[in-house]
Write an enzyme that holds these catalytic residues in place. Sequence first.
Site, PDB file in Angstrom:
ATOM      1  N   CYS A  85       0.764  -1.121  -0.083  1.00 43.34           N
ATOM      2  CA  CYS A  85      -0.091  -0.132  -0.085  1.00 43.34           C
ATOM      3  C   CYS A  85       0.682   1.297  -0.086  1.00 43.34           C
ATOM      4  O   CYS A  85       1.461   1.684  -0.982  1.00 43.34           O
ATOM      5  CB  CYS A  85      -0.810  -0.081   1.240  1.00 43.34           C
ATOM      6  SG  CYS A  85      -2.464   1.133   0.880  1.00 43.34           S
ATOM      7  N   HIS A 176      -3.650  -5.395   0.824  1.00 43.92           N
ATOM      8  CA  HIS A 176      -3.058  -5.693   2.107  1.00 43.92           C
ATOM      9  C   HIS A 176      -3.056  -7.251   2.182  1.00 43.92           C
ATOM     10  O   HIS A 176      -3.993  -7.601   3.097  1.00 43.92           O
ATOM     11  CB  HIS A 176      -3.573  -4.882   3.374  1.00 43.92           C
ATOM     12  CG  HIS A 176      -3.427  -3.641   3.298  1.00 43.92           C
ATOM     13  ND1 HIS A 176      -2.399  -3.071   4.144  1.00 43.92           N
ATOM     14  CD2 HIS A 176      -3.950  -2.227   2.917  1.00 43.92           C
ATOM     15  CE1 HIS A 176      -2.137  -1.635   4.133  1.00 43.92           C
ATOM     16  NE2 HIS A 176      -3.222  -1.163   3.243  1.00 43.92           N
ATOM     17  N   GLU A 178      -1.482  -8.859   4.194  1.00 39.59           N
ATOM     18  CA  GLU A 178      -0.939  -9.232   5.848  1.00 39.59           C
ATOM     19  C   GLU A 178      -2.246  -8.791   6.857  1.00 39.59           C
ATOM     20  O   GLU A 178      -2.130  -9.096   7.780  1.00 39.59           O
ATOM     21  CB  GLU A 178       0.052  -8.135   6.104  1.00 39.59           C
ATOM     22  CG  GLU A 178       0.028  -6.947   6.528  1.00 39.59           C
ATOM     23  CD  GLU A 178      -0.587  -5.796   5.580  1.00 39.59           C
ATOM     24  OE1 GLU A 178      -0.887  -4.634   5.733  1.00 39.59           O
ATOM     25  OE2 GLU A 178      -0.827  -6.278   4.292  1.00 39.59           O
TER      26      GLU A 178
END
Length: 230
Positions: A85, A176, A178
């Site tokens: 990001c 994202h 994660e």
Amino acid sequence: MSTLLVVEHEPGCPIDRFERWLAGLDLLVVRPHKGEDVPSSPAGALLVLGGSMSAHDDDIAPWLPATRELMAEAVSTGVPTLGICLGAQLLAVACGGGVEVGAAPGRECGVVDVRWRAEAASDLLVAGLQDPFPGPSLHADAVTELPAGATWLAETDVYAHQAFRVGASAWCVQFHPEVSLPTFRAWAEELPEVDTDAVTAELAARDAEVASAGRSLALRFAQVVAGRRR
């Protein structure tokens, strides 16, 4: 064991689920928002996380110039790098690309279906990953121009540059992979224009799929790092 230098821009945007998925690497987390210095060397590998600031907010986050320099150094030396990001946007700027703050299409929210382009089929990191790839997203800024020579790897209907590679071993994703559900909810709650319940319900419904895809990407990155060390 290879050292992975992780740059965390704010406490609300941590390494999150990647911490356990990258357990085979020696994680060195640097928190410049707490006054820690951004190293001048990217060590064995580099991971630059997201954040609520823009890639140009040097006055808000005065460590961003050093982070951009670090990422440019990683590209020039072939150090395996992943930007997520804001991290993707910082690499784009560091290498001569363009980022639009508050981009015209508006905020991209929820779990987006990221489509891999033909160039991804031969890419060391992303070849063979789930397609479409379920990418949790809440961004409003966007990479509008790739750095010269970059390889464009993925897109969505709203934003074109969802993943790209600069050089041989620096990758970026706008989404994202994660993120966990509690972290995602906390982000949504800070954005008044976002329907928190709707976007978190979407992630909750697809979380098993999101986690599986994110874990695959993390493990692949760890393999790339280990391969370079050998």
